[in-house]
Design a protein around this motif. Structure first.
Motif, PDB file in Angstrom:
ATOM      1  N   PRO A 146      42.848  37.583  45.728  1.00 59.00           N
ATOM      2  CA  PRO A 146      43.392  36.250  45.980  1.00 59.00           C
ATOM      3  C   PRO A 146      43.732  35.545  44.658  1.00 59.00           C
ATOM      4  CG  PRO A 146      41.009  36.150  45.982  1.00 59.00           C
ATOM      5  CD  PRO A 146      41.373  37.578  45.669  1.00 59.00           C
ATOM      6  N   ASP A 147      44.339  34.391  44.764  1.00 57.18           N
ATOM      7  CA  ASP A 147      44.486  33.444  43.647  1.00 57.18           C
ATOM      8  C   ASP A 147      45.132  34.011  42.386  1.00 57.18           C
ATOM      9  OD1 ASP A 147      43.435  31.610  45.320  1.00 57.18           O
ATOM     10  OD2 ASP A 147      41.568  31.265  44.242  1.00 57.18           O
ATOM     11  N   GLU A 148      46.155  34.868  42.577  1.00 59.91           N
ATOM     12  CA  GLU A 148      46.915  35.314  41.404  1.00 59.91           C
ATOM     13  C   GLU A 148      47.915  34.237  41.000  1.00 59.91           C
ATOM     14  OE1 GLU A 148      50.005  37.088  38.917  1.00 59.91           O
ATOM     15  OE2 GLU A 148      50.331  36.220  40.884  1.00 59.91           O
ATOM     16  N   GLU A 149      48.386  33.496  42.008  1.00 57.76           N
ATOM     17  CA  GLU A 149      49.481  32.549  41.782  1.00 57.76           C
ATOM     18  C   GLU A 149      49.028  31.173  41.287  1.00 57.76           C
ATOM     19  OE1 GLU A 149      52.371  33.535  41.609  1.00 57.76           O
ATOM     20  OE2 GLU A 149      52.896  35.007  43.140  1.00 57.76           O
ATOM     21  N   ILE A 150      47.713  30.967  41.129  1.00 59.12           N
ATOM     22  CA  ILE A 150      47.244  29.693  40.560  1.00 59.12           C
ATOM     23  C   ILE A 150      46.280  29.972  39.422  1.00 59.12           C
ATOM     24  CG2 ILE A 150      47.514  28.166  42.579  1.00 59.12           C
ATOM     25  CD1 ILE A 150      44.377  28.675  42.932  1.00 59.12           C
ATOM     26  N   ASN A 151      46.174  29.026  38.511  1.00 59.44           N
ATOM     27  CA  ASN A 151      45.250  29.136  37.370  1.00 59.44           C
ATOM     28  C   ASN A 151      45.363  30.477  36.646  1.00 59.44           C
ATOM     29  OD1 ASN A 151      43.537  27.506  39.696  1.00 59.44           O
ATOM     30  ND2 ASN A 151      43.517  26.541  37.687  1.00 59.44           N
ATOM     31  N   GLY A 152      46.560  31.049  36.652  1.00 58.68           N
ATOM     32  CA  GLY A 152      46.796  32.297  35.934  1.00 58.68           C
ATOM     33  C   GLY A 152      45.866  33.439  36.331  1.00 58.68           C
ATOM     34  N   GLU A 192      52.798  42.415  28.766  1.00 61.80           N
ATOM     35  CA  GLU A 192      53.202  41.073  29.180  1.00 61.80           C
ATOM     36  C   GLU A 192      53.294  40.157  27.972  1.00 61.80           C
ATOM     37  OE1 GLU A 192      50.771  39.490  32.320  1.00 61.80           O
ATOM     38  OE2 GLU A 192      50.977  41.336  33.482  1.00 61.80           O
ATOM     39  N   ARG A 193      54.054  39.091  28.106  1.00 64.85           N
ATOM     40  CA  ARG A 193      54.060  38.086  27.048  1.00 64.85           C
ATOM     41  C   ARG A 193      52.780  37.255  27.136  1.00 64.85           C
ATOM     42  NH1 ARG A 193      59.824  35.147  27.039  1.00 64.85           N
ATOM     43  NH2 ARG A 193      59.212  34.639  29.164  1.00 64.85           N
ATOM     44  N   SER A 194      52.376  36.719  25.978  1.00 62.26           N
ATOM     45  CA  SER A 194      51.182  35.862  25.960  1.00 62.26           C
ATOM     46  C   SER A 194      51.588  34.422  26.227  1.00 62.26           C
ATOM     47  CB  SER A 194      50.513  35.911  24.588  1.00 62.26           C
ATOM     48  OG  SER A 194      50.167  37.221  24.272  1.00 62.26           O
ATOM     49  N   PRO A 195      51.043  33.812  27.280  1.00 60.53           N
ATOM     50  CA  PRO A 195      51.365  32.407  27.525  1.00 60.53           C
ATOM     51  C   PRO A 195      50.563  31.471  26.619  1.00 60.53           C
ATOM     52  CG  PRO A 195      50.131  33.348  29.394  1.00 60.53           C
ATOM     53  CD  PRO A 195      50.159  34.373  28.311  1.00 60.53           C
ATOM     54  N   TRP A 196      51.251  30.570  25.930  1.00 54.30           N
ATOM     55  CA  TRP A 196      50.603  29.522  25.125  1.00 54.30           C
ATOM     56  C   TRP A 196      51.092  28.179  25.632  1.00 54.30           C
ATOM     57  CZ3 TRP A 196      50.394  30.484  19.089  1.00 54.30           C
ATOM     58  CH2 TRP A 196      49.586  31.612  18.838  1.00 54.30           C
ATOM     59  N   TRP A 197      50.153  27.311  25.962  1.00 56.87           N
ATOM     60  CA  TRP A 197      50.513  25.945  26.333  1.00 56.87           C
ATOM     61  C   TRP A 197      50.009  25.040  25.234  1.00 56.87           C
ATOM     62  CZ3 TRP A 197      48.403  26.606  32.029  1.00 56.87           C
ATOM     63  CH2 TRP A 197      49.288  27.453  32.714  1.00 56.87           C
ATOM     64  N   VAL A 198      50.942  24.367  24.576  1.00 55.26           N
ATOM     65  CA  VAL A 198      50.614  23.587  23.389  1.00 55.26           C
ATOM     66  C   VAL A 198      50.904  22.105  23.635  1.00 55.26           C
ATOM     67  CG1 VAL A 198      51.093  23.287  20.925  1.00 55.26           C
ATOM     68  CG2 VAL A 198      51.252  25.552  21.937  1.00 55.26           C
ATOM     69  N   THR A 349      50.828  38.574  35.088  1.00 58.53           N
ATOM     70  CA  THR A 349      50.294  39.198  36.306  1.00 58.53           C
ATOM     71  C   THR A 349      48.817  39.526  36.071  1.00 58.53           C
ATOM     72  OG1 THR A 349      50.586  41.536  35.739  1.00 58.53           O
ATOM     73  CG2 THR A 349      52.526  40.392  36.582  1.00 58.53           C
ATOM     74  N   ASP A 350      48.154  39.943  37.145  1.00 58.25           N
ATOM     75  CA  ASP A 350      46.753  40.342  37.015  1.00 58.25           C
ATOM     76  C   ASP A 350      46.588  41.581  36.131  1.00 58.25           C
ATOM     77  OD1 ASP A 350      45.538  38.342  38.458  1.00 58.25           O
ATOM     78  OD2 ASP A 350      45.699  39.384  40.384  1.00 58.25           O
ATOM     79  N   GLY A 351      47.658  42.344  35.974  1.00 62.37           N
ATOM     80  CA  GLY A 351      47.596  43.568  35.174  1.00 62.37           C
ATOM     81  C   GLY A 351      47.120  43.310  33.752  1.00 62.37           C
TER      82      GLY A 351
END
Ligand code: ZN
Length: 405
Positions: A146-152, A192-198, A349-351
């Motif tokens: 579950p919950d792949e689509e929220i909170n990363g 995958e690319r690394s997500p950064w929220w700045v 993704t979860d991968g």
């Protein structure tokens, strides 16, 4: 070895049944998904476990086919059960009715992302295990999270990794989701690319809205935004200027939030700009952070930044012939005569959680000649493409689960 004849109507019916379950955020009906999957496992005579994770006790379903040699590292077939919300007014059909139109396109939220893959795994297993009575050297686990689509994915797969049940899976290689390819090829993802929220905070002198106040927060935030967005333009041109490049090969930047201000006639002392940045594994993350530091410095004094998210995992799975898992995977697609495009997944993704702790993972959703419609309005998958995916897994699973090394 081919699938041969199998009950295509039954496979499509299962897909439609799964699409009708409203496992949609913000309040997914996970209970119905769990019931559906447990019944399915029973039908296929698979061992099934339910593992609870986290404070909200989300359930992960793991089905298992024990291998002839259970000491060998196993194969994990992962998919997530949740889907993203819909904007009903933009859909031609009810996204929860799994309508098949006269072109045999099956519409529904999750048709591509990724209920198709969950059903394709299980229908391939029906063919191999139930109909053909095949067994495999290695154990195969099929996980539904579950919950792949929220909170990363932090509340689903990430929590699962810390459980004793996960460690007991003894994984050697995993398959997870990919994306459709509009051409006659399969896209496969090895990183995958690394997500950064700045979040950049700019402080300056406050004052009356009628005057030329010096050194304002607005002038600083303007410089910050210019630096981030001119880098964005240069990356966008790099992507558009080279037909061999994919979105996953460049750094994307978006200004996603802008906060500040008190009332129309007051120059505020603070503006805050938040950016969503996705960085490919080829980029030196320390050097990139230095770049952000210098953009903030150039904007003036009292400009600081913090990370809301800073993923430093740049692990990729080898797609060289010396990786026997890759060789087995790619060999099947080559024998089927379908071209492969190797890409870095542009989002998350979860991968990535599995790669981070050292497992080889390939992201693959077998959808060629299909527009990319994940999270989009009118998400659909053609019936023929869906059924072809089952045939692909009918060949992939024995190749991976009987792999000798
Ligand atoms: Zn997905």
């Amino acid at each position: 070895m081919h699938c041969g004849e199998f009950d295509k109507d039954l496979a499509v019916q299962k897909f439609q049944e799964y699409l009708k379950i409203k496992s949609v955020h913000p309040d997914p009906d996970y209970a119905s998904a769990v019931t559906f999957l447990e019944r399915y496992a029973k039908e296929l005579r698979l061992d099934v476990k339910r593992i609870e994770v986290g404070a909200n006790r989300r359930e992960i379903i793991v089905m298992t086919i024990p291998g002839k040699d259970p000491s060998l590292p196993s194969i994990l077939l992962n998919s997530h059960t949740d889907v993203v919300p819909v904007f009903l007014e933009h859909w031609k059909y009810d996204p929860w009715a799994a309508v098949k139109d006269d072109k045999r396109d099956i519409y529904g939220r999750g048709a591509q992302d990724m209920k198709c893959v969950g059903i394709q795994y299980l229908e391939a297993i029906r063919v191999l295990k139930v109909i053909r009575k095949e067994s495999f050297q290695r154990t195969i686990h099929i996980s539904f999270v579950p919950d792949e689509e929220i909170n990363g994915g932090q509340l689903g797969m990430k929590l699962f990794l810390d459980t004793a049940e996960f460690k007991a899976l003894n994984i050697g290689f995993a398959l997870d989701e990919g994306l459709a390819n509009p051409d006659n090829k399969y896209s496969v993802f090895y990183g995958e690319r690394s997500p950064w929220w700045v979040r950049v905070k700019c402080h300056g002198n406050p004052g009356h809205g009628s005057r030329f106040i010096s050194n304002t927060a607005a002038e600083k935030v303007q410089k910050v935004i210019n630096s981030f967005l001119s880098f964005r333009s240069s990356e966008e041109s790099r992507l558009n200027g080279d037909s061999c490049m994919f979105l996953g090969d460049v750094t994307s930047v978006n200004l996603t939030m802008l906060e500040g201000g008190v009332q129309p006639n007051v120059v505020p002392e603070e503006f805050i700009a938040t950016f969503d940045i996705r960085i490919p594994p080829s980029v030196d993350l320390n050097a990139f952070e230095d770049k952000i530091t210098s953009w903030c410095k150039e904007a003036g004094d009292d400009v600081t930044f913090e990370f809301l998210s800073k993923n430093k995992n740049q692990k990729t799975t080898s797609t060289k012939e010396d990786n026997p898992w890759w060789a087995a995977f790619a060999g099947v697609l080559q024998r089927r005569g379908v071209g492969i495009v190797k890409e870095i997944f542009p989002a998350a993704t979860d991968g990535r959680f599995l790669r981070e702790i050292g497992y080889p993972v390939i992201g693959f959703s077998p959808m060629r000649n299909t527009p990319i419609l994940l999270h989009d309005n009118n998400e659909f998958l053609n019936e023929e493409i869906f059924l072809e995916g089952i045939e692909v897994y009918c060949e992939l699973l024995p190749a991976l689960a009987n792999l000798k090394m």
